[in-house]
Design an enzyme around this catalytic site. Structure first.
Site, PDB file in Angstrom:
ATOM      1  N   LYS A  81       0.827  -1.234   0.000  1.00 50.56           N
ATOM      2  CA  LYS A  81       0.000   0.000   0.000  1.00 50.56           C
ATOM      3  C   LYS A  81       0.839   1.252   0.000  1.00 50.56           C
ATOM      4  O   LYS A  81       0.443   2.267  -0.564  1.00 50.56           O
ATOM      5  CB  LYS A  81      -1.017   0.045   1.146  1.00 50.56           C
ATOM      6  CG  LYS A  81      -0.528  -0.444   2.512  1.00 50.56           C
ATOM      7  CD  LYS A  81      -0.598  -1.879   2.530  1.00 50.56           C
ATOM      8  CE  LYS A  81       0.009  -2.749   3.517  1.00 50.56           C
ATOM      9  NZ  LYS A  81      -0.776  -3.077   4.634  1.00 50.56           N
TER      10      LYS A  81
ATOM     11  N   GLU B 151      -4.890  -6.175  -5.229  1.00 52.36           N
ATOM     12  CA  GLU B 151      -6.065  -6.418  -4.376  1.00 52.36           C
ATOM     13  C   GLU B 151      -5.690  -6.514  -2.898  1.00 52.36           C
ATOM     14  O   GLU B 151      -6.420  -6.030  -2.021  1.00 52.36           O
ATOM     15  CB  GLU B 151      -6.765  -7.709  -4.824  1.00 52.36           C
ATOM     16  CG  GLU B 151      -8.056  -8.010  -4.122  1.00 52.36           C
ATOM     17  CD  GLU B 151      -9.115  -6.950  -4.341  1.00 52.36           C
ATOM     18  OE1 GLU B 151      -9.592  -6.821  -5.465  1.00 52.36           O
ATOM     19  OE2 GLU B 151      -9.486  -6.242  -3.371  1.00 52.36           O
TER      20      GLU B 151
ATOM     21  N   VAL C 116      -5.289  -3.436   0.087  1.00 53.98           N
ATOM     22  CA  VAL C 116      -6.335  -2.853   0.946  1.00 53.98           C
ATOM     23  C   VAL C 116      -7.240  -3.962   1.468  1.00 53.98           C
ATOM     24  O   VAL C 116      -7.814  -4.732   0.694  1.00 53.98           O
ATOM     25  CB  VAL C 116      -7.208  -1.831   0.177  1.00 53.98           C
ATOM     26  CG1 VAL C 116      -8.257  -1.219   1.104  1.00 53.98           C
ATOM     27  CG2 VAL C 116      -6.357  -0.748  -0.452  1.00 53.98           C
TER      28      VAL C 116
ATOM     29  N   GLY D  89       1.038 -11.636  13.152  1.00 53.91           N
ATOM     30  CA  GLY D  89       1.438 -11.294  11.771  1.00 53.91           C
ATOM     31  C   GLY D  89       0.583 -10.204  11.154  1.00 53.91           C
ATOM     32  O   GLY D  89       0.587 -10.028   9.942  1.00 53.91           O
TER      33      GLY D  89
ATOM     34  N   GLU E 140       2.535  -4.055  10.443  1.00 56.49           N
ATOM     35  CA  GLU E 140       3.573  -3.740   9.462  1.00 56.49           C
ATOM     36  C   GLU E 140       4.947  -3.931  10.098  1.00 56.49           C
ATOM     37  O   GLU E 140       5.069  -3.944  11.325  1.00 56.49           O
ATOM     38  CB  GLU E 140       3.431  -2.277   9.015  1.00 56.49           C
ATOM     39  CG  GLU E 140       2.151  -1.983   8.265  1.00 56.49           C
ATOM     40  CD  GLU E 140       2.006  -2.833   7.016  1.00 56.49           C
ATOM     41  OE1 GLU E 140       2.831  -2.732   6.117  1.00 56.49           O
ATOM     42  OE2 GLU E 140       1.039  -3.626   6.960  1.00 56.49           O
TER      43      GLU E 140
ATOM     44  N   LYS F 258      -4.148   3.197   2.482  1.00 57.77           N
ATOM     45  CA  LYS F 258      -5.234   2.396   1.900  1.00 57.77           C
ATOM     46  C   LYS F 258      -6.383   3.280   1.442  1.00 57.77           C
ATOM     47  O   LYS F 258      -6.993   3.037   0.400  1.00 57.77           O
ATOM     48  CB  LYS F 258      -5.711   1.355   2.919  1.00 57.77           C
ATOM     49  CG  LYS F 258      -4.673   0.265   3.188  1.00 57.77           C
ATOM     50  CD  LYS F 258      -5.030  -0.538   4.415  1.00 57.77           C
ATOM     51  CE  LYS F 258      -4.089  -1.704   4.646  1.00 57.77           C
ATOM     52  NZ  LYS F 258      -4.286  -2.329   5.954  1.00 57.77           N
TER      53      LYS F 258
ATOM     54  N   GLY G 279      -3.216 -10.656   8.217  1.00 57.25           N
ATOM     55  CA  GLY G 279      -2.845 -12.037   8.543  1.00 57.25           C
ATOM     56  C   GLY G 279      -2.415 -12.766   7.281  1.00 57.25           C
ATOM     57  O   GLY G 279      -2.819 -12.403   6.172  1.00 57.25           O
TER      58      GLY G 279
END
Ligand code: NDP
Ligand code: HSE
Length: 431
Positions: free
Chosen positions: A107, A131, A134, A189, A192, A207, A304
């Site tokens: 992003k 895809e 975001v 997870g 960032e 985003k 995730g």
């Protein structure tokens, strides 16, 4: 591509998302080969540390040499899952220029450079698919590019950062400590590599820039978007929100207003019955309002490994189908630049929490500051008097007011000798 040859895929990055993508491309290899009519094969994986064992990835494929992958003429699809702006931007640029299809979950890069990169992909007659950048598992880029094209999009209201939504849910439901909840989100997870991007609202701003540019077909840059993170929220804000009948969420909001586009990311009070107020944990949601379709809601896991893998692999399959069948992605090009309306012109309701001296006449002084700025008070609660310090906490809910007026009234309130601290102020939204 020769009629029976495999489609070759190279991964840049094998971390939380890249590791998931490698695993699923392996586990579903036969199913994907049936779907495409030929195999989809991973032929290279770029990492920083080539010595670390990585489940599901053959060591001979792993390299720290980007050129080995980017200059390999046989690679059809480059999948960028490194994160951050550089070297990802350079690698994507290089791949598109070499005529390779690119899939990315980045992003930072798409928000800042998406429009130039998409133009580059058109110039080289390939697709750049993003895809997963975001809301991870939620299909939202493709619907905006295709299924909603007949609409004029009027507004977007979204929860698009899984880490902060996970933290806010833990803080409001379990009274969790901020640092503990962030650590859990990192362990899962979701966060960032620089989690400040999540908690300071930067990731959501990236985003929203991507979504708003697509939705309004006008370039909306991250810097055009007002941003506040969640680090200023205190446990008592959640208690008061609940008392007034609200939840607190980090919202990403963009709308067409008569003078242009207004876009912002900040924590906000949301009525407990609003659909977005019920989006908890790592879930994300995007509400899109169009002139024909009305309001459409998307909801699902927003971060995730497998949630992101779902979207990345779908883009890889889409790219492979295009390569095999000669079909191209639908590009919705940006139209003329739009005016960005400043935050100072926002009109909404506000929650204000103050610590004041516990003495007669205080409320009247504060009410005068608000009244002089044309701000009407909807309700006031006095909470938690501290007998020793002789202070009290005031919680004020306003009627609709202009942001500029609220900011100047708060400056005047802060200057009053009877006001010890402006604890917090939050906007109240009813999307
Ligand atoms: P990780 O930090 O887990 O993985 C990054 C990977 O890239 C690692 O394999 C790392 O190598 C490699 N890497 C990083 N920099 C370099 C470099 N300069 N040269 C070579 N290799 C490098 O990140 P994530 O998988 O979590 O995120 C990847 C992308 O996906 C980001 O853009 C993120 O925003 C996005 N995303 C993440 C989601 C999530 O839930 N985590 C969801 C949706 C999108 P090494 O393993 O050797 O350290
Ligand atoms: N750090 C991001 C989040 C990952 O928490 O939403 C998904 O983009």
């Amino acid at each position: 591509l020769a009629s029976n040859s495999e489609v070759q895929v190279a991964l840049l990055g094998a971390g939380v998302v890249g590791g998931g993508v490698a695993r699923i491309l392996g586990e579903k290899r036969d199913a994907f080969a049936r779907l495409l009519g030929r195999p989809l094969t991973v032929t290279g994986v770029l990492v920083r540390d080539a010595d670390r064992a990585r489940a599901g990835i053959e060591p001979r494929l792993v390299t720290t040499d980007a050129a080995r992958i980017l200059e390999d003429g046989d690679v059809d699809i480059i999948v960028e899952l490194l994160g951050r702006e550089q070297p990802a931007l350079d690698y994507i640029t290089q791949a598109l220029t070499a005529g390779k299809y690119v899939v990315t979950a980045n992003k930072d890069v798409m928000a800042r450079h998406g429009s130039r990169l998409l133009a580059l992909s058109r110039q080289h007659d390939v697709d750049l698919l993003y895809e997963a950048s975001v809301a991870s598992a939620i299909p939202i880029i493709a619907p905006l590019k295709r299924d909603m094209l007949s609409n004029r999009i009027l507004s977007l209201a979204a929860i698009i950062n899984g880490t902060t939504n996970y933290i806010l849910t833990a803080m409001s439901r379990e009274g969790a400590d901020f640092a503990d909840a962030l650590r859990q989100a990192q362990d899962l997870g979701y966060a960032e590599s620089n989690p400040a991007n999540d908690v300071e609202g930067e990731d959501a701003r990236f985003k929203l820039a991507i979504l708003a540019s697509l939705a309004f077909r006008a370039p909306v840059r991250p810097d055009d978007i007002y941003r506040e993170g969640i680090t200023q929220l205190a446990a008592k804000d959640f208690r008061y929100a609940e008392e007034f009948g609200y939840a607190i969420k980090l919202l990403a909001l963009a709308r067409q207003v008569p003078d242009g586009i207004q876009a912002r990311v900040h924590p906000a009070f949301l009525p407990i019955g609003a659909p977005l107020a019920k989006v908890d944990g790592v879930l994300n949601a995007v509400q899109v309002e169009g002139d024909l379709m009305g309001r459409v809601n998307f909801q699902g896991p927003g971060a995730g490994s497998l949630a992101a893998t779902s979207a990345v692999v779908a883009d890889i399959l889409d790219a492979a189908q295009s390569i095999i069948g000669g079909r191209r992605d639908v590009h919705s090009e940006e139209e003329a630049p739009s005016k960005i309306v400043p935050m100072s012109e926002l009109v909404t309701r506000y929650y204000i929490r103050l610590t004041v001296k516990d003495q007669p006449g205080v409320l009247a002084q504060i009410a005068r500051c608000l009244g002089e700025a044309q701000i009407s008070i909807a309700s006031v609660l006095q909470k938690e008097t501290n007998v020793t310090a002789r202070t009290a906490e005031l919680v004020i809910m306003t009627h609709e007011a202009r942001e500029a007026s609220v900011q100047s009234a708060l400056t005047a309130v802060h200057a009053l000798p009877v006001v010890e601290e402006i604890g917090n102020f939050l906007r109240v939204e009813e999307p």
